[in-house]
Design an enzyme around this catalytic site. Structure first.
Site, PDB file in Angstrom:
ATOM      1  N   LYS A   1      -1.107  -3.873   0.149  1.00  0.00           N
ATOM      2  CA  LYS A   1      -0.969  -4.319  -1.253  1.00  0.00           C
ATOM      3  C   LYS A   1       0.499  -4.546  -1.627  1.00  0.00           C
ATOM      4  O   LYS A   1       0.801  -5.331  -2.521  1.00  0.00           O
ATOM      5  CB  LYS A   1      -1.588  -3.284  -2.199  1.00  0.00           C
TER       6      LYS A   1
ATOM      7  N   TYR B   1      -9.342 -10.247  -0.541  1.00  0.00           N
ATOM      8  CA  TYR B   1      -8.917  -8.844  -0.733  1.00  0.00           C
ATOM      9  C   TYR B   1      -9.327  -7.979   0.470  1.00  0.00           C
ATOM     10  O   TYR B   1      -8.531  -7.209   0.998  1.00  0.00           O
ATOM     11  CB  TYR B   1      -9.512  -8.286  -2.032  1.00  0.00           C
TER      12      TYR B   1
ATOM     13  N   TYR C   1      -1.796   6.772  -5.335  1.00  0.00           N
ATOM     14  CA  TYR C   1      -2.994   7.016  -6.149  1.00  0.00           C
ATOM     15  C   TYR C   1      -2.637   7.983  -7.275  1.00  0.00           C
ATOM     16  O   TYR C   1      -1.562   7.883  -7.857  1.00  0.00           O
ATOM     17  CB  TYR C   1      -4.147   7.560  -5.289  1.00  0.00           C
TER      18      TYR C   1
ATOM     19  N   VAL D   1      -6.021   4.385   2.819  1.00  0.00           N
ATOM     20  CA  VAL D   1      -7.109   5.285   3.209  1.00  0.00           C
ATOM     21  C   VAL D   1      -7.357   5.331   4.721  1.00  0.00           C
ATOM     22  O   VAL D   1      -8.165   6.122   5.191  1.00  0.00           O
ATOM     23  CB  VAL D   1      -8.442   4.976   2.460  1.00  0.00           C
TER      24      VAL D   1
ATOM     25  N   SER E   1      -4.557  -0.028   1.944  1.00  0.00           N
ATOM     26  CA  SER E   1      -3.800  -0.277   0.711  1.00  0.00           C
ATOM     27  C   SER E   1      -2.312  -0.548   0.904  1.00  0.00           C
ATOM     28  O   SER E   1      -1.661  -1.049  -0.006  1.00  0.00           O
ATOM     29  CB  SER E   1      -3.898   0.934  -0.209  1.00  0.00           C
TER      30      SER E   1
END
Ligand code: GLU
Length: 306
Positions: free
Chosen positions: A68, A190, A242, A260, A65
């Site tokens: 991102k 993605y 998160y 993660v 992530s």
């Protein structure tokens, strides 16, 4: 690097290393389960060009992530403020792969760092770039100074084979018209985007433009404006961890992003970036030891954005 920072990192590293690790390695992406759970590295890059690392700081890991933030940066560069019509800027208060709020907000993800938001950002890049996969890679190669950086087929394929929730998210958003391309193509990009591997040293270098007002450290090249930098950093602070973003701000007090794979990158504007990696995650999906180490660093240095 001033010895004061070296000492602070050494202390934080030693203290955290000796702690019992209460986390668990992520296994929902099968390939991630093979990582050695004892890996532990940290690296700080100061804006004066000095840097310092310890432990497994040169070992590559799956940044997941964390990528991102980089895809958002590229999409924001292309679309400007219009991007916020496609994805919102609010913490979600739900799990990173939750479908829940998409119905309430009619296919507009709460922010670009939950999976739904990052999937919409991938869709934007596919629409606006000739070859999104290649151009995104070129962008990270430029930021990291690693011309040979590439996607990990092993990790991407492992997630492609099991990423049912992300498939559901993409299709659900498409039903509201907020995915413009074919879901298969968007998801393929993605999963590749999440498969990038960097070491703590490479990660802290790559993110240094966000501590440096949007300019690269190496050649002072403008990547994004100061105002855009402010907004991306604000999003990292409010949405980067998160459903534990409040806790991270409370304990560490820096903008950052976790993944993660057990990595975290955080930054102190106008001063430094720091990356830490320890694969075992706490129940909220953030590196257990990574968070502890960063809390030690900002507490000991008495420096945070607050
Ligand atoms: N590729 C991962 C997923 O979509 C990213 C999750 C993360 O690092 O938060 O589940």
């Amino acid at each position: 690097m001033e010895s004061i920072y070296k000492k602070i990192i050494e202390n934080a590293y030693t203290l955290t290393k000796s702690r019992k690790d209460k986390g668990e390695v992520a296994t929902y992406i099968p390939e991630l389960a093979y990582v050695d759970p004892a890996m532990f590295g940290v690296h700080m890059t100061k804006l004066d060009g000095t840097n310092f690392g310890l432990g497994n700081n040169l070992e590559k890991f799956s940044i997941q992530s964390i990528a991102k933030v980089l895809s958002l940066t590229l999409a924001y560069k292309i679309l400007g403020e219009k991007i916020w019509q496609r994805v919102d800027v609010e913490p979600s208060g739900t799990k990173f792969d939750s479908l829940l709020l998409l119905e309430t907000y009619k296919g507009i993800p709460r922010n670009p760092f939950v999976n739904s938001g990052a999937i919409v950002v991938c869709d934007i890049l596919i629409t606006h770039l000739k070859n999104a996969k290649q151009e995104f890679l070129d962008f990270i190669r430029e930021l990291s100074g690693l011309p040979d950086l590439t996607y990990s087929d092993k990790i991407a394929d492992s997630e492609k084979a099991t990423g049912y929730r992300n498939v559901a998210l993409c299709n659900y958003i498409k039903s509201y018209g907020n995915i413009k391309n074919e879901p298969d193509e968007v998801l393929d990009f993605y999963f590749d985007m999440c498969s990038i591997e960097l070491s703590c040293k490479e990660l802290s270098h790559t993110f240094s433009f966000l501590a440096n007002g949007g300019r690269t450290l190496k050649d002072n090249k403008k990547i994004i404006s100061k105002s855009m930098t402010k907004r991306i950093n604000a999003l990292m602070l409010t949405c980067g961890f998160y459903d534990e973003s409040g806790e991270f701000a409370f304990r560490v007090g820096l903008p950052g992003k976790s993944g993660v794979g057990g990595g975290i990158v955080a930054l102190y504007p106008k001063n430094y970036t720091i990356a830490v990696w320890s694969p075992k995650l706490n129940p909220n999906g953030n590196s257990y030891k990574g968070m502890k180490l960063l809390e030690e660093v900002t507490t000991d240095s008495e420096l945070s954005i607050f």
